[in-house]
Design a protein around this motif. Sequence first.
Motif, PDB file in Angstrom:
ATOM      1  N   GLY A 112       0.812  -1.215   0.000  1.00 51.31           N
ATOM      2  CA  GLY A 112       0.000   0.000   0.000  1.00 51.31           C
ATOM      3  C   GLY A 112       0.842   1.260   0.000  1.00 51.31           C
ATOM      4  N   LYS A 113       1.775   1.351   0.912  1.00 54.72           N
ATOM      5  CA  LYS A 113       2.571   2.573   1.026  1.00 54.72           C
ATOM      6  C   LYS A 113       3.581   2.717  -0.113  1.00 54.72           C
ATOM      7  CE  LYS A 113       6.255   0.849   4.116  1.00 54.72           C
ATOM      8  NZ  LYS A 113       6.909   1.049   5.438  1.00 54.72           N
ATOM      9  N   LEU A 114       3.874   1.601  -0.815  1.00 57.85           N
ATOM     10  CA  LEU A 114       4.831   1.655  -1.914  1.00 57.85           C
ATOM     11  C   LEU A 114       4.156   1.814  -3.274  1.00 57.85           C
ATOM     12  CD1 LEU A 114       7.412  -1.088  -0.871  1.00 57.85           C
ATOM     13  CD2 LEU A 114       7.510   1.374  -0.499  1.00 57.85           C
ATOM     14  N   THR A 159      11.179   3.035  -2.511  1.00 54.83           N
ATOM     15  CA  THR A 159       9.972   3.497  -3.186  1.00 54.83           C
ATOM     16  C   THR A 159       9.959   3.017  -4.632  1.00 54.83           C
ATOM     17  OG1 THR A 159      10.945   5.590  -3.943  1.00 54.83           O
ATOM     18  CG2 THR A 159       9.939   5.561  -1.739  1.00 54.83           C
ATOM     19  N   PHE A 160       8.772   3.087  -5.231  1.00 56.49           N
ATOM     20  CA  PHE A 160       8.594   2.674  -6.623  1.00 56.49           C
ATOM     21  C   PHE A 160       7.861   3.760  -7.406  1.00 56.49           C
ATOM     22  CE2 PHE A 160       9.314  -1.226  -4.383  1.00 56.49           C
ATOM     23  CZ  PHE A 160       9.900  -2.106  -5.298  1.00 56.49           C
ATOM     24  N   LYS A 161       8.053   3.752  -8.725  1.00 55.80           N
ATOM     25  CA  LYS A 161       7.362   4.689  -9.605  1.00 55.80           C
ATOM     26  C   LYS A 161       6.888   3.930 -10.836  1.00 55.80           C
ATOM     27  CE  LYS A 161       8.052   8.830 -12.449  1.00 55.80           C
ATOM     28  NZ  LYS A 161       9.032   9.842 -12.927  1.00 55.80           N
ATOM     29  N   GLU A 162       5.615   4.110 -11.196  1.00 54.30           N
ATOM     30  CA  GLU A 162       5.120   3.440 -12.391  1.00 54.30           C
ATOM     31  C   GLU A 162       5.677   4.113 -13.643  1.00 54.30           C
ATOM     32  OE1 GLU A 162       1.156   1.851 -14.755  1.00 54.30           O
ATOM     33  OE2 GLU A 162       0.900   2.897 -12.842  1.00 54.30           O
ATOM     34  N   ILE A 163       6.218   3.308 -14.563  1.00 55.89           N
ATOM     35  CA  ILE A 163       6.811   3.836 -15.796  1.00 55.89           C
ATOM     36  C   ILE A 163       6.295   3.066 -17.017  1.00 55.89           C
ATOM     37  CG2 ILE A 163       8.910   4.625 -14.638  1.00 55.89           C
ATOM     38  CD1 ILE A 163      10.294   2.101 -15.845  1.00 55.89           C
ATOM     39  N   THR A 164       5.112   2.493 -16.897  1.00 53.41           N
ATOM     40  CA  THR A 164       4.581   1.613 -17.941  1.00 53.41           C
ATOM     41  C   THR A 164       4.599   2.253 -19.317  1.00 53.41           C
ATOM     42  OG1 THR A 164       3.126   0.606 -16.288  1.00 53.41           O
ATOM     43  CG2 THR A 164       2.625   0.189 -18.603  1.00 53.41           C
ATOM     44  N   ASP A 165       3.986   3.421 -19.436  1.00 56.70           N
ATOM     45  CA  ASP A 165       3.806   4.028 -20.751  1.00 56.70           C
ATOM     46  C   ASP A 165       5.128   4.483 -21.357  1.00 56.70           C
ATOM     47  OD1 ASP A 165       1.094   3.563 -20.589  1.00 56.70           O
ATOM     48  OD2 ASP A 165       0.638   5.540 -19.779  1.00 56.70           O
ATOM     49  N   GLN A 166       5.972   5.132 -20.541  1.00 63.73           N
ATOM     50  CA  GLN A 166       7.251   5.576 -21.104  1.00 63.73           C
ATOM     51  C   GLN A 166       8.162   4.412 -21.460  1.00 63.73           C
ATOM     52  OE1 GLN A 166       5.846   6.477 -18.137  1.00 63.73           O
ATOM     53  NE2 GLN A 166       7.412   7.201 -16.690  1.00 63.73           N
ATOM     54  N   ALA A 167       8.008   3.278 -20.754  1.00 67.86           N
ATOM     55  CA  ALA A 167       8.817   2.103 -21.075  1.00 67.86           C
ATOM     56  C   ALA A 167       8.281   1.352 -22.285  1.00 67.86           C
ATOM     57  CB  ALA A 167       8.881   1.170 -19.872  1.00 67.86           C
ATOM     58  N   GLY A 168       6.997   1.531 -22.581  1.00 65.77           N
ATOM     59  CA  GLY A 168       6.410   0.878 -23.747  1.00 65.77           C
ATOM     60  C   GLY A 168       6.011  -0.560 -23.534  1.00 65.77           C
ATOM     61  N   VAL A 169       5.650  -0.918 -22.289  1.00 66.83           N
ATOM     62  CA  VAL A 169       5.289  -2.310 -21.997  1.00 66.83           C
ATOM     63  C   VAL A 169       3.852  -2.433 -21.475  1.00 66.83           C
ATOM     64  CG1 VAL A 169       7.647  -3.103 -21.589  1.00 66.83           C
ATOM     65  CG2 VAL A 169       6.343  -2.103 -19.697  1.00 66.83           C
TER      66      VAL A 169
END
Length: 576
Positions: A112-114, A159-169
């Motif tokens: 949750g916190k991540l 911590t984590f950051k979503e990078i789905t779109d910029q990574a193209g996956v």
Amino acid sequence: MRLQSINRAFIGVTALLLVTAGCGNQTVRSDYGFTLKEATDATGITFTHTKPTFDAKLANIMPWMASTGAGVFTADYDQDGLMDLYFVNSAKGSKNALYHNNGDGTYTETAGKLGLADVNTDGISEAAVWFDYNNSGYPSLFVGSWGKSRLFHNNGDGTFKEITDQAGVGYRGYVNKAIVLDYNRDGNLDLYLSCYFHEKNDLWNLTTTKIMHNDFERARNGGRNVLYKNNGDGTFTDVTQELGVGDTGWTLASGTWDVNNDGWPDIYNANDFGPDTLYLNEEGKQFKAVVQPRGVGDDTFKGMNVDFADVFHDGNPAMYISNVSKSQYILEGNQLWHEKDGQFVDRSEEMGINIAGFSWGARFADLDNSGNPSLVVQTGFVSASKKRDYWFDLGTLATTPGNVVEDAKNWPAFADKSLSGYEKKFLFFREGNKFKNIAEQAGLDFVEDGRGVAAVDIDNKGTLDLVFANQGGPAKVYKNVISNRNNWIKLDLTGSAPSTRDAVGARVTFEVNGVKTVMEKDGANSFGGQSDPRLHMGLGQAEKVDKITIRWPSGRVEELTDVPGNRIVKLVEKAD
């Protein structure tokens, strides 16, 4: 699942039962040098998987549609030397869970916190894989979905950051498994997705009910598998077509290993309702599918898992494929493909590991530290009524002329019927030249509908514990309590360029008292699971490894001699 297959299955099961009955006077061994103790509550893991629901047009077969998704995936996400566990959930709005290892045998939930919990919005989780895609030293997390898949970058500070779109996956389809490999050996981990339903369908808003497999034995109308090439700059490119790995079988699981020992990682696809596919890597330029009579690529079973091990200590991997067996209806048997004289031979019956119910995730793991891996198999499909069985309905559907099985509306209603429900799990222990199921004696006793399994050393004490993910049920943790005095060694590998930092694909040969055993650091083999990334080798009574030979993904070779046991050895590839 044709009538003649069912008849052969019935005869085979009858013979098997007669043989088993004749063994009643044999002495039953009770001590195998280890015991599995259920420790779920003690670890603080409280995760329970929830099932999805889809378009009401599928109400008649909703239990079937909602039968996959439970999985458990292991990594040391914060690099504190302890293995953490990520569980995926499969209902829209449900939360995934990340359990941080506290180092005292307990876990704390941190998803949750991540920002790794609320991911089931534009799709539902069906798979995951931890991998260090940018060679930062910290594993990032890819979540494979029915819907849009997602990639979360590990920032290295907890911590984590979503990078789905910029990574193209952000693939939209029906991912059931994700593995990683450096197929072109450029030092960057690539991503391979195993897909099930055709990507054109929206299971929540159907325009047609013709969404199912079009044959029970040779279906090829599933979703196209996808290979994403890692460009090394934080982006990925779909290279499926040019590499020739767009399998359209109904792939439930994929695995990777250098099967022909040429230095290049290969791919095995376990396909439901038809032939599996073994892709041999041709030096990163393309893959070639293996086809041979009555062997790999020509079975017509319900493949659901692939894992590899040097079972015969000859350097050639034995590939364990899960299938389906049910007394009186179908007796496919699981497979153990092993290369012999240029052909792959199924040795599962010979080794005593072919019959294991409705099998799902399976993993080789040296549970007694003997130097020989045991094999644990998750089982069970749909558990509902204990008196009403859907197998007869399914057999009627499959054998009635004119039935269009591709159309879900033609399927008999499940109602409250079970389909291979409440099945016991299997734990095959190596005894001499065969394996023996000792699940009950070892303490493996739950009957939830099993899916994924991970072998992981929870407390770094040199024993492989087992963590199970169950469909629509609670996760289970079994601590491995070893009573023998066997020794062990564990390798924690770090690659140097041009190897990937994760060192996925590193091939290690252990030599102990004249016996050689080959292991590879895999990219998350086994359905619904990702096990401890460290290579664990039991030494038996030997106190040291005579010789360790490491062939790194770069091609460099290192040798170590007289390596003491009972320790975790951290090895960093020596750069040129």
